[in-house]
Design a protein around this motif. Structure first.
Motif, PDB file in Angstrom:
ATOM      1  N   TRP A   1     -87.011  -1.948 -35.726  1.00  0.00           N
ATOM      2  CA  TRP A   1     -87.955  -0.833 -35.921  1.00  0.00           C
ATOM      3  C   TRP A   1     -89.416  -1.248 -35.844  1.00  0.00           C
ATOM      4  O   TRP A   1     -90.276  -0.457 -35.480  1.00  0.00           O
ATOM      5  CB  TRP A   1     -87.675  -0.091 -37.232  1.00  0.00           C
ATOM      6  CG  TRP A   1     -87.978  -0.883 -38.483  1.00  0.00           C
ATOM      7  CD1 TRP A   1     -87.123  -1.704 -39.136  1.00  0.00           C
ATOM      8  CD2 TRP A   1     -89.206  -0.910 -39.212  1.00  0.00           C
ATOM      9  NE1 TRP A   1     -87.734  -2.266 -40.237  1.00  0.00           N
ATOM     10  CE2 TRP A   1     -89.007  -1.796 -40.303  1.00  0.00           C
ATOM     11  CE3 TRP A   1     -90.453  -0.296 -39.048  1.00  0.00           C
ATOM     12  CZ2 TRP A   1     -90.032  -2.083 -41.219  1.00  0.00           C
ATOM     13  CZ3 TRP A   1     -91.456  -0.583 -39.966  1.00  0.00           C
ATOM     14  CH2 TRP A   1     -91.243  -1.458 -41.034  1.00  0.00           C
TER      15      TRP A   1
ATOM     16  N   VAL B   1     -89.474   4.625 -33.358  1.00  0.00           N
ATOM     17  CA  VAL B   1     -88.866   5.575 -34.293  1.00  0.00           C
ATOM     18  C   VAL B   1     -87.437   5.124 -34.559  1.00  0.00           C
ATOM     19  O   VAL B   1     -86.679   4.894 -33.623  1.00  0.00           O
ATOM     20  CB  VAL B   1     -88.807   7.011 -33.705  1.00  0.00           C
ATOM     21  CG1 VAL B   1     -88.243   7.979 -34.730  1.00  0.00           C
ATOM     22  CG2 VAL B   1     -90.172   7.467 -33.229  1.00  0.00           C
ATOM     23  N   GLN B   2     -87.091   5.038 -35.831  1.00  0.00           N
ATOM     24  CA  GLN B   2     -85.733   4.613 -36.158  1.00  0.00           C
ATOM     25  C   GLN B   2     -84.947   5.785 -36.723  1.00  0.00           C
ATOM     26  O   GLN B   2     -85.448   6.573 -37.509  1.00  0.00           O
ATOM     27  CB  GLN B   2     -85.806   3.455 -37.177  1.00  0.00           C
ATOM     28  CG  GLN B   2     -84.471   3.043 -37.785  1.00  0.00           C
ATOM     29  CD  GLN B   2     -84.194   3.741 -39.102  1.00  0.00           C
ATOM     30  OE1 GLN B   2     -85.111   4.005 -39.862  1.00  0.00           O
ATOM     31  NE2 GLN B   2     -82.941   4.053 -39.368  1.00  0.00           N
ATOM     32  N   THR B   3     -83.702   5.927 -36.276  1.00  0.00           N
ATOM     33  CA  THR B   3     -82.811   6.920 -36.878  1.00  0.00           C
ATOM     34  C   THR B   3     -81.392   6.366 -36.958  1.00  0.00           C
ATOM     35  O   THR B   3     -81.228   5.153 -37.123  1.00  0.00           O
ATOM     36  CB  THR B   3     -82.910   8.281 -36.137  1.00  0.00           C
ATOM     37  OG1 THR B   3     -82.114   9.223 -36.842  1.00  0.00           O
ATOM     38  CG2 THR B   3     -82.455   8.191 -34.693  1.00  0.00           C
ATOM     39  N   HIS B   4     -80.387   7.217 -36.835  1.00  0.00           N
ATOM     40  CA  HIS B   4     -79.022   6.723 -37.050  1.00  0.00           C
ATOM     41  C   HIS B   4     -77.994   7.495 -36.225  1.00  0.00           C
ATOM     42  O   HIS B   4     -78.297   8.515 -35.625  1.00  0.00           O
ATOM     43  CB  HIS B   4     -78.673   6.772 -38.535  1.00  0.00           C
ATOM     44  CG  HIS B   4     -78.818   8.139 -39.135  1.00  0.00           C
ATOM     45  ND1 HIS B   4     -79.315   8.354 -40.386  1.00  0.00           N
ATOM     46  CD2 HIS B   4     -78.547   9.358 -38.623  1.00  0.00           C
ATOM     47  CE1 HIS B   4     -79.336   9.658 -40.618  1.00  0.00           C
ATOM     48  NE2 HIS B   4     -78.872  10.277 -39.575  1.00  0.00           N
ATOM     49  N   HIS B   5     -76.757   6.977 -36.215  1.00  0.00           N
ATOM     50  CA  HIS B   5     -75.601   7.676 -35.637  1.00  0.00           C
ATOM     51  C   HIS B   5     -75.752   8.030 -34.159  1.00  0.00           C
ATOM     52  O   HIS B   5     -75.240   9.066 -33.726  1.00  0.00           O
ATOM     53  CB  HIS B   5     -75.327   8.974 -36.433  1.00  0.00           C
ATOM     54  CG  HIS B   5     -74.844   8.698 -37.822  1.00  0.00           C
ATOM     55  ND1 HIS B   5     -74.613   9.691 -38.727  1.00  0.00           N
ATOM     56  CD2 HIS B   5     -74.542   7.548 -38.437  1.00  0.00           C
ATOM     57  CE1 HIS B   5     -74.186   9.165 -39.864  1.00  0.00           C
ATOM     58  NE2 HIS B   5     -74.146   7.861 -39.717  1.00  0.00           N
TER      59      HIS B   5
ATOM     60  N   HIS C   1     -74.034  12.801 -27.562  1.00  0.00           N
ATOM     61  CA  HIS C   1     -75.440  12.806 -27.127  1.00  0.00           C
ATOM     62  C   HIS C   1     -75.615  12.026 -25.834  1.00  0.00           C
ATOM     63  O   HIS C   1     -76.340  12.440 -24.937  1.00  0.00           O
ATOM     64  CB  HIS C   1     -76.338  12.218 -28.222  1.00  0.00           C
ATOM     65  CG  HIS C   1     -76.116  12.853 -29.564  1.00  0.00           C
ATOM     66  ND1 HIS C   1     -76.125  14.212 -29.731  1.00  0.00           N
ATOM     67  CD2 HIS C   1     -75.856  12.324 -30.784  1.00  0.00           C
ATOM     68  CE1 HIS C   1     -75.896  14.498 -31.010  1.00  0.00           C
ATOM     69  NE2 HIS C   1     -75.725  13.366 -31.661  1.00  0.00           N
TER      70      HIS C   1
ATOM     71  N   PRO D   1     -80.902  11.969 -28.860  1.00  0.00           N
ATOM     72  CA  PRO D   1     -81.597  13.272 -28.905  1.00  0.00           C
ATOM     73  C   PRO D   1     -83.036  13.183 -29.412  1.00  0.00           C
ATOM     74  O   PRO D   1     -83.869  13.994 -28.989  1.00  0.00           O
ATOM     75  CB  PRO D   1     -80.738  14.129 -29.844  1.00  0.00           C
ATOM     76  CG  PRO D   1     -79.824  13.206 -30.540  1.00  0.00           C
ATOM     77  CD  PRO D   1     -79.652  12.014 -29.643  1.00  0.00           C
ATOM     78  N   VAL D   2     -83.356  12.230 -30.281  1.00  0.00           N
ATOM     79  CA  VAL D   2     -84.757  12.117 -30.706  1.00  0.00           C
ATOM     80  C   VAL D   2     -85.624  11.780 -29.489  1.00  0.00           C
ATOM     81  O   VAL D   2     -86.675  12.388 -29.265  1.00  0.00           O
ATOM     82  CB  VAL D   2     -84.944  11.064 -31.823  1.00  0.00           C
ATOM     83  CG1 VAL D   2     -86.429  10.819 -32.089  1.00  0.00           C
ATOM     84  CG2 VAL D   2     -84.256  11.515 -33.115  1.00  0.00           C
TER      85      VAL D   2
ATOM     86  N   ARG E   1     -78.182   9.155 -32.805  1.00  0.00           N
ATOM     87  CA  ARG E   1     -79.084  10.301 -32.663  1.00  0.00           C
ATOM     88  C   ARG E   1     -80.429   9.862 -32.088  1.00  0.00           C
ATOM     89  O   ARG E   1     -81.313  10.687 -31.865  1.00  0.00           O
ATOM     90  CB  ARG E   1     -79.332  11.002 -34.001  1.00  0.00           C
ATOM     91  CG  ARG E   1     -78.136  11.144 -34.906  1.00  0.00           C
ATOM     92  CD  ARG E   1     -77.114  12.140 -34.432  1.00  0.00           C
ATOM     93  NE  ARG E   1     -76.082  12.277 -35.436  1.00  0.00           N
ATOM     94  CZ  ARG E   1     -74.783  12.241 -35.205  1.00  0.00           C
ATOM     95  NH1 ARG E   1     -74.320  12.082 -33.976  1.00  0.00           N
ATOM     96  NH2 ARG E   1     -73.904  12.382 -36.177  1.00  0.00           N
TER      97      ARG E   1
ATOM     98  N   LEU F   1     -81.372  -1.223 -35.900  1.00  0.00           N
ATOM     99  CA  LEU F   1     -82.493  -0.732 -36.720  1.00  0.00           C
ATOM    100  C   LEU F   1     -83.435  -1.855 -37.129  1.00  0.00           C
ATOM    101  O   LEU F   1     -84.596  -1.612 -37.457  1.00  0.00           O
ATOM    102  CB  LEU F   1     -82.005   0.048 -37.949  1.00  0.00           C
ATOM    103  CG  LEU F   1     -81.290  -0.632 -39.105  1.00  0.00           C
ATOM    104  CD1 LEU F   1     -82.208  -1.457 -39.989  1.00  0.00           C
ATOM    105  CD2 LEU F   1     -80.629   0.448 -39.957  1.00  0.00           C
TER     106      LEU F   1
END
Lengths: 249, 190, 365
Positions: free
Chosen positions: A59, A67-71, A106, A76-77, A73, A56
């Motif tokens: 970013w 785009v930053q997300t987590h786990h 994923h 899929p983003v 995921r 992260l």
């Protein structure tokens, strides 16, 4: 003779020097990615997705939409973006925990669905941001905060062999490779092949990058490099596992 | 038509109660009525009693389920036991006369209890396949929620493609509808 | 743009799930991502049958986490994207919707509530109110419409896209298994024919030009280094949520002047409450109702005004106190007694409400 390494054009200079620890391999993987983005001339249409954990910190690493997300995921983003706008070139960047543990469904399903995305996964054998717990990629016998006596495979299982798995579940047209920050030019070539594969709409592409974490390994420079070059490379053989029509990229 | 007519139709999976509800509500829709139809779609839909809750009226229907039906129809022994709870003093309770072993389960407080030889008639005079259409005729006979002609139109809409290939099927379905209607009204249809 | 799926107005008789699919088409939604769970499956089933005819897309994902995160991705790419789920799927959906909430991503999610906790029933419930309004590790900065009929499912699904894209908060259409599976009549329409303009979408990533040269790069994150940094972002989002709340909130009320008993219900239970209230009012009883249409943001002022005129209120819901919690919070400080009719996981008929109301009003002995 050029002494200074050339800074990729696609890097965001405002966020440099970067936030990774000294000796961390992330900077090298991202340098390779930056150079590839430059060489392929895709800075205007790459979307870079990063995950929770050390990834992260990237970013704002690039002058590309991020785009930053987590786990895990981020996979899929990026799938969602690609499905909604196939013109974009998407890179899901994550660690071994996100890709092989908490978000493994994923990775598996994007690979089997043959989503035209690129997953770039950094394997440093450890959960680094959280303070050095065992990862799916922790080596047998390796000491971590949650395997203080070393990873006992009878209790904690065996390391996850990512590219081997992904190459087994993908179709013809997919690209799967494992590189290492110790072999920068190879790694960069693999990343380039992967992105080219996506641009050619041939199939899913996946690169695992063997990397270093001296902070959590508690190793000096020499031992860090030795762990990567000897033990890790022994457990995780680098190379191309799957190329479209078996061709080298 | 004042308040909505509340109908509960219950049978074994495969007896076609949901198809009856579907065609009946389609017919009502063609007449411009307000309708609310909710199938019992819980785990019971696999191998259990299938119930269709249907309300037809002139104004927007309120709640989807009701405590007491105006017409409650049961087509099997299990259905008889299952729908007893929807029967009240205002209810017309209709069940197939051929159902065995339910003597003690027939609701006692219904306004009217009708045992109709639906299965027997379908099997002997028509065809087992039109049993549910016969039941639909009986429901219409008991409620007059739709005109029989509209019901035929709805059947035509649903099964027209089959009738194209086999016009006898149309006759049989319409006959079944009329027989069911007569069983309840006892007056016959012109 | 291809042919319009609905021209003008069309009377229809269909299931709620079908109505949702038609509404999404009418709203010009471009892509649905979804994972099977009862009772919302037919939303996907109708969408996948209809969508290709209008050049729209669908992706069946590996789970609801992925359905939610791909929906986020679709929105980031600038599309009207949506998903639908229920029950345990809604639990998983909270992780992606937390991201949407954190980053103000205008996702649209249709929830068809089923029984809970855990697997429970596939049939019906109102037990996902708390989850849908406040799920995730955040402050519940979402918009939640609770529908009570197929017409509303159609209206509010269209509206959800506009609300989401206008205010940039994740928006939910909260219905239930009864609404999903039952058939009733409604009027389908082309929003434009009704004077409803769809709020234009906008790409979050992949805008024209080279980032860093022609335009700044989109650096979208939901992680912050310091408490203060996070606090600033949250404060701004909370302020915008609260400032817009009066414009977003919707409610419906009846007979609220001088009520001996004010029924409070939402969703499909509201229909039973409304029937009960009208029946009792017809008998000369002073019974009214208040129905929040938006559960988030909640029509606080309106409920307080109605409750101030009532001798007592009764919360009616197919849950054990989820709407009740909202009502108590929004009536805080008022002295009006709160009665309850709580039936977790089962439907509520008007007859039951009438009986309970009469008992409370001292006539049902």
């Amino acid at each position: 003779m050029e002494v200074l390494p050339k800074i990729p054009k696609s890097w965001n200079l405002e966020s440099k020097p970067h936030k990774f620890c000294p000796g961390c391999g992330h900077g090298l993987v991202l340098k390779a990615l930056g150079q590839v983005i430059d060489e392929l001339g895709i800075q205007d249409r790459v979307v870079f997705g990063c995950d929770i954990g050390c990834s992260l910190l990237a970013w704002d690493f690039f002058n590309v939409d991020s785009v930053q997300t987590h786990h895990g995921r981020t996979t899929p983003v990026m799938v969602g973006i690609k499905r909604a706008n196939p013109e974009l070139i998407v890179v899901a960047y994550m660690g071994d925990g996100g890709g092989y543990a908490i978000g493994s469904q994923h990775l598996v399903n994007a690979a089997t669905r043959d989503d035209k995305i690129t997953v770039l996964l950094v394997n440093n054998t450890i959960y680094a941001m959280t303070g050095g717990q065992m990862a799916p990629t922790t080596m047998p016998g390796q000491k971590t905060e949650t395997t203080p006596y070393g990873r006992d495979v009878g209790v904690a299982g065996y390391p996850m062999m990512g590219p081997e798995m992904v190459s087994a579940i993908t179709q013809e047209g997919a690209y799967v490779a494992r590189g290492s920050v110790a072999r920068f030019r190879k790694l960069k070539q693999y990343i380039k092949n992967a992105l080219q594969n996506q641009m050619d709409e041939r199939g899913f592409s996946f690169v695992e990058a063997l990397s270093t974490c001296p902070t959590n390994w508690r190793t000096n420079a020499e031992k860090t490099w030795a762990f990567l070059e000897e033990q890790m490379t022994d457990q995780y053989p680098p190379g191309e596992f799957k190329t479209p029509q078996g061709k080298e990229g | 038509m004042g308040k909505a007519v509340k109908i509960a139709l219950a049978g074994e999976g495969g007896q076609g109660v949901q198809s009856v509800a579907m065609i009946l509500t389609d017919a009502a829709a063609m007449e411009g009525k307000e309708i609310l139809y909710i199938p019992n779609f819980g785990v019971e839909q696999r191998g259990g009693v299938s119930i269709a809750f249907v309300q037809i009226g002139d104004e927007k229907i309120g709640a989807p389920k009701f405590k007491t039906g105006d017409i409650v129809v049961a087509l099997s022994d299990r259905a008889v036991r299952r729908v007893g709870m929807y029967v009240g003093p205002e209810t017309v309770f209709i069940y197939d006369a051929g159902i065995k072993g339910v003597e003690d389960d027939i609701p006692q407080d219904a306004q009217r209890i009708l045992a109709i030889p639906a299965l027997e008639t379908a099997n002997q005079e028509l065809h087992p396949r039109v049993f549910n259409v016969l039941i639909m005729g009986a429901v219409i006979g008991a409620t007059h929620v739709v005109a029989l002609e509209k019901a035929k139109e709805a059947i035509e809409k649903k099964l027209g493609y089959k009738f194209e290939q086999n016009p006898e099927l149309r006759e049989m379905n319409f006959k079944a509808l009329e027989r069911g209607y007569e069983m309840v009204t006892g007056t016959g249809v012109a | 743009m291809g042919e319009k799926p609905i021209k003008g107005e069309q009377k229809a008789f269909m299931t709620g799930n079908e109505a949702v699919a038609w509404a999404a088409l009418a709203a010009d939604a471009e892509i649905m991502y979804g994972y099977p769970i009862t009772p919302q499956n037919e939303v996907m089933q109708y969408w996948t049958r209809l969508a290709p005819k209008y050049d729209k897309r669908f992706l069946q994902t590996e789970d609801e986490l992925s359905a939610g995160f791909t929906t986020v991705g679709g929105v980031l790419a600038g599309r009207r994207a949506f998903t639908a789920t229920a029950g345990p799927g809604n639990v998983l959906m909270q992780e992606p919707m937390s991201m949407a909430e954190a980053m103000r991503i205008p996702t649209v999610v249709v929830i068809q509530q089923r029984g809970g906790p855990s697997t429970a029933t596939v049939i019906y419930s109102q037990q996902e109110v708390t989850l849908t309004c406040f799920g995730g590790n955040g402050e519940g900065l979402r918009i939640v419409y609770s529908t009570s009929s197929h017409q509303e499912l159609f209206d509010y699904t269209i509206k959800a896209f506009n609300t989401a894209w206008k205010y940039r908060f994740p928006t939910f259409v909260l219905a239930d298994g009864y609404q999903a599976k039952m058939r009733e009549s409604l009027v389908l329409y082309d929003p434009q024919a009704k004077g409803i303009e769809m709020v234009p979408t906008e790409s979050f990533v992949g805008k024209p030009g080279t980032p860093g040269e022609d335009r700044p790069p989109a650096h979208l994150r939901n992680t912050y280094n310091t408490e203060e940094e996070l606090f600033d972002v949250l404060s701004k989002n909370i302020r915008e949520f609260e400032e817009n709340a009066p414009e977003i909130t919707e409610y419906e009320e009846f007979n609220t002047d001088d009520a001996d008993l004010l029924l409070i219900a939402h969703g499909i239970v509201f229909r039973s409450a409304a029937m009960a209230a009208r029946e009792l009012a017809g008998e000369g009883q002073k019974v009214g109702y208040f129905r929040p249409i938006t559960l988030r943001p909640f029509p606080q002022e309106e409920l307080r005004q109605a409750a101030a005129k009532a001798k007592q209120v009764m919360v009616v819901e197919s849950a054990y106190g989820q709407l009740l919690k909202l009502v108590k919070e929004n009536l805080y400080g008022m002295e009006v007694p709160i009665k309850t009719h709580l039936r977790p996981g089962v439907g509520i008929t008007p007859e039951e409400i009438v009986a309970d109301t009469k008992k409370i009003l001292g006539e049902g002995e």
